[in-house]
Scaffold this motif. Structure first.
Motif, PDB file in Angstrom:
ATOM      1  N   UNK A 137      52.514  28.103  25.725  1.00 26.89           N
ATOM      2  CA  UNK A 137      52.472  27.604  27.096  1.00 26.89           C
ATOM      3  C   UNK A 137      52.501  28.752  28.105  1.00 26.89           C
ATOM      4  N   UNK A 138      53.323  29.772  27.848  1.00 31.01           N
ATOM      5  CA  UNK A 138      53.366  30.922  28.759  1.00 31.01           C
ATOM      6  C   UNK A 138      52.018  31.650  28.795  1.00 31.01           C
ATOM      7  N   UNK A 139      51.437  31.854  27.636  1.00 30.64           N
ATOM      8  CA  UNK A 139      50.159  32.564  27.569  1.00 30.64           C
ATOM      9  C   UNK A 139      49.044  31.776  28.248  1.00 30.64           C
ATOM     10  N   UNK A 140      49.013  30.469  28.045  1.00 35.58           N
ATOM     11  CA  UNK A 140      47.972  29.653  28.671  1.00 35.58           C
ATOM     12  C   UNK A 140      48.123  29.637  30.191  1.00 35.58           C
ATOM     13  N   UNK A 141      49.353  29.562  30.674  1.00 33.56           N
ATOM     14  CA  UNK A 141      49.572  29.572  32.124  1.00 33.56           C
ATOM     15  C   UNK A 141      49.087  30.886  32.729  1.00 33.56           C
ATOM     16  N   UNK A 179      37.319  46.601  24.990  1.00 30.85           N
ATOM     17  CA  UNK A 179      38.490  47.236  25.568  1.00 30.85           C
ATOM     18  C   UNK A 179      39.690  46.366  25.215  1.00 30.85           C
ATOM     19  N   UNK A 180      40.586  46.905  24.411  1.00 31.48           N
ATOM     20  CA  UNK A 180      41.625  46.095  23.790  1.00 31.48           C
ATOM     21  C   UNK A 180      43.003  46.457  24.342  1.00 31.48           C
ATOM     22  N   UNK A 181      43.776  45.418  24.639  1.00 31.39           N
ATOM     23  CA  UNK A 181      45.177  45.531  25.030  1.00 31.39           C
ATOM     24  C   UNK A 181      45.985  44.730  24.012  1.00 31.39           C
ATOM     25  N   UNK A 182      47.118  45.271  23.605  1.00 26.15           N
ATOM     26  CA  UNK A 182      47.911  44.578  22.600  1.00 26.15           C
ATOM     27  C   UNK A 182      49.381  44.607  22.900  1.00 26.15           C
ATOM     28  N   UNK A 183      50.050  43.477  22.674  1.00 24.91           N
ATOM     29  CA  UNK A 183      51.471  43.406  22.987  1.00 24.91           C
ATOM     30  C   UNK A 183      52.339  43.651  21.769  1.00 24.91           C
ATOM     31  N   UNK A 184      53.528  44.162  22.035  1.00 23.13           N
ATOM     32  CA  UNK A 184      54.594  44.294  21.057  1.00 23.13           C
ATOM     33  C   UNK A 184      55.904  44.010  21.787  1.00 23.13           C
ATOM     34  N   UNK A 215      46.896  32.925  31.381  1.00 19.28           N
ATOM     35  CA  UNK A 215      45.444  33.005  31.184  1.00 19.28           C
ATOM     36  C   UNK A 215      44.693  32.257  32.276  1.00 19.28           C
ATOM     37  N   UNK A 216      45.180  31.077  32.632  1.00 18.36           N
ATOM     38  CA  UNK A 216      44.537  30.316  33.703  1.00 18.36           C
ATOM     39  C   UNK A 216      44.633  31.064  35.031  1.00 18.36           C
ATOM     40  N   UNK A 217      45.768  31.702  35.264  1.00 20.40           N
ATOM     41  CA  UNK A 217      45.967  32.412  36.530  1.00 20.40           C
ATOM     42  C   UNK A 217      44.989  33.563  36.716  1.00 20.40           C
ATOM     43  N   UNK A 218      44.695  34.292  35.644  1.00 22.39           N
ATOM     44  CA  UNK A 218      43.821  35.464  35.781  1.00 22.39           C
ATOM     45  C   UNK A 218      42.364  35.160  35.452  1.00 22.39           C
ATOM     46  N   UNK A 219      42.051  33.908  35.129  1.00 27.88           N
ATOM     47  CA  UNK A 219      40.663  33.529  34.892  1.00 27.88           C
ATOM     48  C   UNK A 219      40.128  33.883  33.522  1.00 27.88           C
ATOM     49  N   UNK A 220      40.985  33.821  32.508  1.00 28.74           N
ATOM     50  CA  UNK A 220      40.549  34.082  31.138  1.00 28.74           C
ATOM     51  C   UNK A 220      39.497  33.061  30.731  1.00 28.74           C
ATOM     52  N   UNK A 221      38.447  33.548  30.088  1.00 33.09           N
ATOM     53  CA  UNK A 221      37.340  32.672  29.690  1.00 33.09           C
ATOM     54  C   UNK A 221      37.604  31.973  28.354  1.00 33.09           C
ATOM     55  N   UNK A 222      38.210  32.701  27.401  1.00 34.22           N
ATOM     56  CA  UNK A 222      38.339  32.200  26.029  1.00 34.22           C
ATOM     57  C   UNK A 222      39.742  32.493  25.518  1.00 34.22           C
ATOM     58  N   UNK A 237      57.846  35.341  32.734  1.00 34.52           N
ATOM     59  CA  UNK A 237      57.520  36.431  33.665  1.00 34.52           C
ATOM     60  C   UNK A 237      56.978  37.649  32.930  1.00 34.52           C
ATOM     61  N   UNK A 238      57.550  37.937  31.772  1.00 38.38           N
ATOM     62  CA  UNK A 238      57.067  39.062  30.974  1.00 38.38           C
ATOM     63  C   UNK A 238      55.642  38.811  30.485  1.00 38.38           C
ATOM     64  N   UNK A 239      55.370  37.590  30.057  1.00 36.50           N
ATOM     65  CA  UNK A 239      54.023  37.237  29.596  1.00 36.50           C
ATOM     66  C   UNK A 239      53.023  37.341  30.746  1.00 36.50           C
ATOM     67  N   UNK A 240      53.399  36.812  31.897  1.00 37.60           N
ATOM     68  CA  UNK A 240      52.501  36.869  33.051  1.00 37.60           C
ATOM     69  C   UNK A 240      52.186  38.318  33.418  1.00 37.60           C
ATOM     70  N   UNK A 241      53.219  39.171  33.430  1.00 35.97           N
ATOM     71  CA  UNK A 241      53.009  40.568  33.798  1.00 35.97           C
ATOM     72  C   UNK A 241      52.059  41.255  32.822  1.00 35.97           C
ATOM     73  N   UNK A 242      52.209  40.959  31.532  1.00 35.71           N
ATOM     74  CA  UNK A 242      51.353  41.586  30.523  1.00 35.71           C
ATOM     75  C   UNK A 242      49.903  41.147  30.673  1.00 35.71           C
ATOM     76  N   UNK A 243      49.700  39.843  30.869  1.00 33.48           N
ATOM     77  CA  UNK A 243      48.327  39.328  30.984  1.00 33.48           C
ATOM     78  C   UNK A 243      47.684  39.804  32.282  1.00 33.48           C
ATOM     79  N   UNK A 244      48.450  39.844  33.359  1.00 32.34           N
ATOM     80  CA  UNK A 244      47.922  40.345  34.628  1.00 32.34           C
ATOM     81  C   UNK A 244      47.525  41.813  34.488  1.00 32.34           C
ATOM     82  N   UNK A 245      48.329  42.597  33.785  1.00 33.35           N
ATOM     83  CA  UNK A 245      47.990  44.008  33.579  1.00 33.35           C
ATOM     84  C   UNK A 245      46.695  44.159  32.790  1.00 33.35           C
TER      85      UNK A 245
END
Length: 315
Positions: A103-107, A26-31, A109-116, A56-64
């Motif tokens: 740095x935004x993506x890693x922050x 299941x793939x999500x992709x940003x633009x 990712x850690x918040x939502x529990x990304x594995x990899x 904030x934009x990065x966090x919202x996208x990853x949370x979604x």
């Protein structure tokens, strides 16, 4: 798995989306733009508009997306002019994407529990040490100082590699891609670099002893899928089997493109035009080995050599 691709409309990201959806993910992709979001949707994934330099934009996208895996393919390489004397200026936006956006993506990712977390780096030539043998492995250190033209670019590459591989609680994977070629890239039958080579505007400098590593864009995408699905955390060179000096591959490339034979310039004559860094690219840089990626990711490039790729895979 749920997979979020940051930069899903780029040369590599746009190839990853269909490969991953066809594999059942299941793939999500940003633009950055709404038109890009629609393009991701058209590929069978879920598009998300995201400003990669806005936390904030990065966090919202990853949370979604709530992904298991984040894939960082954010670059700004489509507008490069090829000015080797202004390398850091050319790569200024890509450098920000390799530092701030990482740095935004890693922050997030850690918040939502990304594995990899799989991130793009570079290993085609100039980042390698310019001493010793012509081919470097992941165990060899990156160059300490590439010269004043590229110091900021090296700093950005070292940042993304360090940040990703040391992120706590995340399996960090860094892919050092070689020089891309193939459809949709600057080096293709219709791309800017292909046109330069065809018109003999890309010379062999100082004997052409600089060693470059290449990778077809489709092979790069296949290797990325392998790194998403398997393999230990760490750094991998994603290149073909055949690192080669410019004096060997450039005349062959010109021939395959139906172009003129490349000019040959002594280094002293080329230096005022391309600078010390440009001369190094032509004469002293080193290529990269793909042995680790083939062994640990179970990946083999379809185009094992640029010889075959330049002949049949240019689009």
């Amino acid at each position: 798995m749920r997979i979020f691709i940051a930069g899903a409309t780029g040369a590599l990201g746009s190839r990853l989306v269909p490969l991953l959806t066809e594999a059942g993910h299941e793939v999500f992709g940003s633009s950055r733009k709404e038109a890009g979001r629609a393009a991701v949707d058209a590929l069978g994934a879920t598009g998300i508009v995201m400003d990669p330099l806005d936390a904030r934009s990065v966090r919202a996208a990853v949370v979604e997306a709530k992904p298991d895996v984040v894939v960082h393919q954010l670059t700004a390489l489509s507008s490069l002019s090829g000015n080797m004397k202004k390398w850091d200026r050319e790569f200024a936006m890509t450098n920000r994407l390799r530092t701030e956006a990482t740095d935004h993506l890693l922050a997030a990712a850690r918040e939502v529990g990304v594995r990899r977390f799989v991130a793009q780096s570079y290993g085609g030539h100039w980042t390698n040490q310019r001493t010793g043998g012509p081919v470097k492995t992941e165990e060899d250190p990156l160059i300490d100082d590439p010269g004043k033209a590229a110091r900021e670019s090296l700093r950005a590459i070292k940042h993304v590699e360090r940040a990703v591989t040391t992120a706590p609680g995340i399996e960090g994977v860094v892919l050092r891609y070689g020089n891309f070629y193939g459809p949709g890239n600057a080096l293709s039958r219709t791309g800017e670099m292909g046109e330069m080579v065809r018109r003999a505007k890309f010379p062999v400098v100082g004997g052409g002893t600089g060693v470059w590593s290449w990778i077809h864009i489709e092979d790069a995408a296949a290797a990325t899928v392998a790194a998403i699905e398997r393999g230990a955390p760490g750094v991998y060179n994603i290149v073909d089997d055949d690192p080669a000096p410019i004096g060997e591959w450039l005349p062959y490339l010109a021939e395959q493109l139906g172009g003129k034979k490349p000019m040959r310039l002594p280094a002293w004559l080329a230096k005022p035009l391309i600078g010390e860094f440009g001369v190094a690219l032509m004469t002293t840089v080193r290529g990269s080995s793909n042995a680790k990626a083939k062994r640990e990711l179970g990946w083999t490039p379809r185009y094992a050599s640029w010889r075959e790729g330049f002949r049949t895979g240019m689009g």
